[in-house]
Write a protein that holds these residues in place. Structure first.
Motif, PDB file in Angstrom:
ATOM      1  N   PHE A 126     -61.634  50.009  -6.006  1.00 28.13           N
ATOM      2  CA  PHE A 126     -61.461  49.799  -7.444  1.00 28.13           C
ATOM      3  C   PHE A 126     -61.528  48.313  -7.763  1.00 28.13           C
ATOM      4  O   PHE A 126     -60.886  47.525  -7.078  1.00 28.13           O
ATOM      5  N   PRO A 127     -62.293  47.936  -8.794  1.00 28.51           N
ATOM      6  CA  PRO A 127     -63.201  48.763  -9.588  1.00 28.51           C
ATOM      7  C   PRO A 127     -64.524  48.965  -8.870  1.00 28.51           C
ATOM      8  O   PRO A 127     -64.734  48.426  -7.783  1.00 28.51           O
ATOM      9  N   ILE A 128     -65.414  49.714  -9.512  1.00 23.81           N
ATOM     10  CA  ILE A 128     -66.717  50.008  -8.923  1.00 23.81           C
ATOM     11  C   ILE A 128     -67.800  49.897  -9.998  1.00 23.81           C
ATOM     12  O   ILE A 128     -67.510  49.998 -11.194  1.00 23.81           O
ATOM     13  N   PRO A 129     -69.056  49.691  -9.591  1.00 24.07           N
ATOM     14  CA  PRO A 129     -70.151  49.777 -10.559  1.00 24.07           C
ATOM     15  C   PRO A 129     -70.377  51.232 -10.941  1.00 24.07           C
ATOM     16  O   PRO A 129     -70.255  52.129 -10.107  1.00 24.07           O
ATOM     17  N   THR A 130     -70.691  51.482 -12.193  1.00 23.19           N
ATOM     18  CA  THR A 130     -70.768  52.868 -12.665  1.00 23.19           C
ATOM     19  C   THR A 130     -72.095  53.198 -13.352  1.00 23.19           C
ATOM     20  O   THR A 130     -72.176  54.127 -14.157  1.00 23.19           O
ATOM     21  N   GLN A 131     -73.138  52.456 -13.026  1.00 21.96           N
ATOM     22  CA  GLN A 131     -74.419  52.691 -13.686  1.00 21.96           C
ATOM     23  C   GLN A 131     -74.948  54.107 -13.477  1.00 21.96           C
ATOM     24  O   GLN A 131     -75.475  54.718 -14.413  1.00 21.96           O
ATOM     25  N   ALA A 149     -65.459  65.421 -15.610  1.00 17.67           N
ATOM     26  CA  ALA A 149     -65.497  65.735 -14.182  1.00 17.67           C
ATOM     27  C   ALA A 149     -65.653  64.467 -13.355  1.00 17.67           C
ATOM     28  O   ALA A 149     -65.029  64.315 -12.292  1.00 17.67           O
ATOM     29  N   ALA A 150     -66.477  63.525 -13.820  1.00 18.90           N
ATOM     30  CA  ALA A 150     -66.673  62.271 -13.099  1.00 18.90           C
ATOM     31  C   ALA A 150     -65.395  61.439 -13.108  1.00 18.90           C
ATOM     32  O   ALA A 150     -65.009  60.853 -12.075  1.00 18.90           O
ATOM     33  N   TYR A 151     -64.749  61.367 -14.259  1.00 17.65           N
ATOM     34  CA  TYR A 151     -63.485  60.632 -14.341  1.00 17.65           C
ATOM     35  C   TYR A 151     -62.441  61.228 -13.389  1.00 17.65           C
ATOM     36  O   TYR A 151     -61.742  60.504 -12.666  1.00 17.65           O
ATOM     37  N   ARG A 152     -62.321  62.546 -13.390  1.00 16.89           N
ATOM     38  CA  ARG A 152     -61.318  63.189 -12.529  1.00 16.89           C
ATOM     39  C   ARG A 152     -61.661  63.026 -11.066  1.00 16.89           C
ATOM     40  O   ARG A 152     -60.761  62.852 -10.225  1.00 16.89           O
ATOM     41  N   ALA A 153     -62.947  63.065 -10.753  1.00 14.17           N
ATOM     42  CA  ALA A 153     -63.350  62.866  -9.359  1.00 14.17           C
ATOM     43  C   ALA A 153     -62.906  61.492  -8.870  1.00 14.17           C
ATOM     44  O   ALA A 153     -62.410  61.353  -7.743  1.00 14.17           O
ATOM     45  N   TYR A 154     -63.059  60.489  -9.717  1.00 11.29           N
ATOM     46  CA  TYR A 154     -62.726  59.122  -9.308  1.00 11.29           C
ATOM     47  C   TYR A 154     -61.229  58.860  -9.336  1.00 11.29           C
ATOM     48  O   TYR A 154     -60.658  58.343  -8.360  1.00 11.29           O
ATOM     49  N   PHE A 155     -60.573  59.216 -10.427  1.00 11.10           N
ATOM     50  CA  PHE A 155     -59.173  58.833 -10.606  1.00 11.10           C
ATOM     51  C   PHE A 155     -58.161  59.881 -10.158  1.00 11.10           C
ATOM     52  O   PHE A 155     -56.952  59.627 -10.208  1.00 11.10           O
ATOM     53  N   VAL A 156     -58.637  61.035  -9.730  1.00 11.88           N
ATOM     54  CA  VAL A 156     -57.720  62.046  -9.198  1.00 11.88           C
ATOM     55  C   VAL A 156     -58.037  62.348  -7.739  1.00 11.88           C
ATOM     56  O   VAL A 156     -57.154  62.398  -6.893  1.00 11.88           O
ATOM     57  N   ASP A 157     -59.344  62.515  -7.444  1.00 12.68           N
ATOM     58  CA  ASP A 157     -59.745  62.921  -6.089  1.00 12.68           C
ATOM     59  C   ASP A 157     -60.259  61.781  -5.227  1.00 12.68           C
ATOM     60  O   ASP A 157     -60.655  62.007  -4.087  1.00 12.68           O
ATOM     61  N   VAL A 177     -63.011  60.050  -5.321  1.00 13.15           N
ATOM     62  CA  VAL A 177     -64.432  60.111  -4.994  1.00 13.15           C
ATOM     63  C   VAL A 177     -65.095  58.850  -5.537  1.00 13.15           C
ATOM     64  O   VAL A 177     -64.946  58.531  -6.722  1.00 13.15           O
ATOM     65  N   ASN A 178     -65.790  58.129  -4.696  1.00  7.42           N
ATOM     66  CA  ASN A 178     -66.428  56.888  -5.117  1.00  7.42           C
ATOM     67  C   ASN A 178     -67.700  57.215  -5.904  1.00  7.42           C
ATOM     68  O   ASN A 178     -68.755  57.450  -5.325  1.00  7.42           O
ATOM     69  N   ILE A 179     -67.580  57.210  -7.233  1.00 10.66           N
ATOM     70  CA  ILE A 179     -68.710  57.612  -8.067  1.00 10.66           C
ATOM     71  C   ILE A 179     -69.733  56.492  -8.269  1.00 10.66           C
ATOM     72  O   ILE A 179     -70.675  56.649  -9.055  1.00 10.66           O
ATOM     73  N   SER A 180     -69.564  55.381  -7.557  1.00  8.20           N
ATOM     74  CA  SER A 180     -70.652  54.396  -7.545  1.00  8.20           C
ATOM     75  C   SER A 180     -71.789  54.887  -6.654  1.00  8.20           C
ATOM     76  O   SER A 180     -72.909  54.377  -6.727  1.00  8.20           O
ATOM     77  N   VAL A 223     -72.450  61.248  -7.657  1.00  6.59           N
ATOM     78  CA  VAL A 223     -72.754  61.572  -9.054  1.00  6.59           C
ATOM     79  C   VAL A 223     -73.592  62.840  -9.133  1.00  6.59           C
ATOM     80  O   VAL A 223     -73.342  63.718  -9.979  1.00  6.59           O
ATOM     81  N   LEU A 224     -74.572  62.965  -8.255  1.00 10.32           N
ATOM     82  CA  LEU A 224     -75.417  64.161  -8.251  1.00 10.32           C
ATOM     83  C   LEU A 224     -74.597  65.399  -7.889  1.00 10.32           C
ATOM     84  O   LEU A 224     -74.800  66.481  -8.464  1.00 10.32           O
ATOM     85  N   ASP A 225     -73.652  65.255  -6.967  1.00 11.13           N
ATOM     86  CA  ASP A 225     -72.789  66.378  -6.594  1.00 11.13           C
ATOM     87  C   ASP A 225     -71.938  66.830  -7.783  1.00 11.13           C
ATOM     88  O   ASP A 225     -71.780  68.031  -8.034  1.00 11.13           O
ATOM     89  N   ILE A 226     -71.381  65.861  -8.499  1.00 12.16           N
ATOM     90  CA  ILE A 226     -70.535  66.186  -9.651  1.00 12.16           C
ATOM     91  C   ILE A 226     -71.354  66.896 -10.721  1.00 12.16           C
ATOM     92  O   ILE A 226     -70.923  67.906 -11.295  1.00 12.16           O
ATOM     93  N   ALA A 227     -72.542  66.379 -10.985  1.00  9.63           N
ATOM     94  CA  ALA A 227     -73.405  67.001 -11.993  1.00  9.63           C
ATOM     95  C   ALA A 227     -73.818  68.407 -11.567  1.00  9.63           C
ATOM     96  O   ALA A 227     -73.823  69.345 -12.386  1.00  9.63           O
TER      97      ALA A 227
END
Length: 207
Positions: free
Chosen positions: A91-96, A119-127, A129-132, A137-141
């Motif tokens: 934390f933090p990470i690039p989120t492009q 879902a992306a927010y919860r993946a990062y801030f709950v689980d 998951v490094n969404i950078s 990101v593709l998995d979440i989508a």
């Protein structure tokens, strides 16, 4: 004589960065808050890094004194809002990638884009998951029913990158510098701690 139909109240513009915990807190509440007052919300992905160049500031953890306080405040705010939260290991990470995915989905279905955003927010801030990571990101989508290969091809192209850059530039032109940042009736509100003020504005009008 019939009265002319009343124009619908203007939507709220909600700007957020996927690396912002306060953006996460607002994202979990903003649509319900607006709906209580007959409003809708337009979600706008944003990149805080673009504002750092203008303000001379940087990510919260690197700011003396304020950084340590903010880490404490983030966890406390999550408890205050009754939301699950785990401090991400990175934390933090690039989120492009996440922002571009959201923007493309929004062009197809705002509802699906919001579902992906949460879902992306919860993946990062709950689980944690490094969404950078593009794969994350593709998995979440994909978990939201999005065609993984189609999204992967879109994110590799230059068009969506230009669209996000334009979205960020437009936000900066409107005075956006943080996440969350909400504009309603031309009035700006910065921070999840401004949600009560925002609600009063929607309920009673300008103050």
């Amino acid at each position: 004589m019939t009265n002319a139909p009343t124009a619908p109240a203007a939507a709220l513009d909600f700007y957020f960065d996927f690396s912002s915990p306060y953006g996460y807190f607002a994202a979990e509440q903003i649509d319900a808050l607006a709906a209580r007052h007959g409003r809708t919300v337009n979600w706008h992905p944003f990149l805080l890094g673009a504002t750092f160049k203008l303000t001379g500031l940087g990510p919260l953890p690197g700011i003396p004194l304020k950084g340590a306080y903010s880490m404490h405040d983030i966890a406390r705010s999550a408890r205050f809002f009754g939301l699950p939260y785990r401090q991400p290991s990175t934390f933090p990470i690039p989120t492009q990638h996440a922002a571009r995915a959201f923007l493309w989905l929004h062009g197809r279905s705002p509802a699906k884009a919001k579902a992906f955003g949460l879902a992306a927010y919860r993946a990062y801030f709950v689980d944690d998951v490094n969404i950078s990571d593009l794969g994350a990101v593709l998995d979440i989508a994909a978990g939201q029913g999005v065609d993984r290969d189609e999204l992967s091809a879109v994110l590799a192209g230059s068009e969506i990158k230009a669209q996000l850059a334009a979205e960020v530039e437009q936000g900066i032109a409107r005075g956006v510098f943080g996440s969350p940042f909400v504009i309603v009736d031309g009035e700006p509100f910065w921070g999840a701690d401004r949600l009560p003020q925002l609600e009063r504005w929607l309920q009673d009008g300008p103050f």
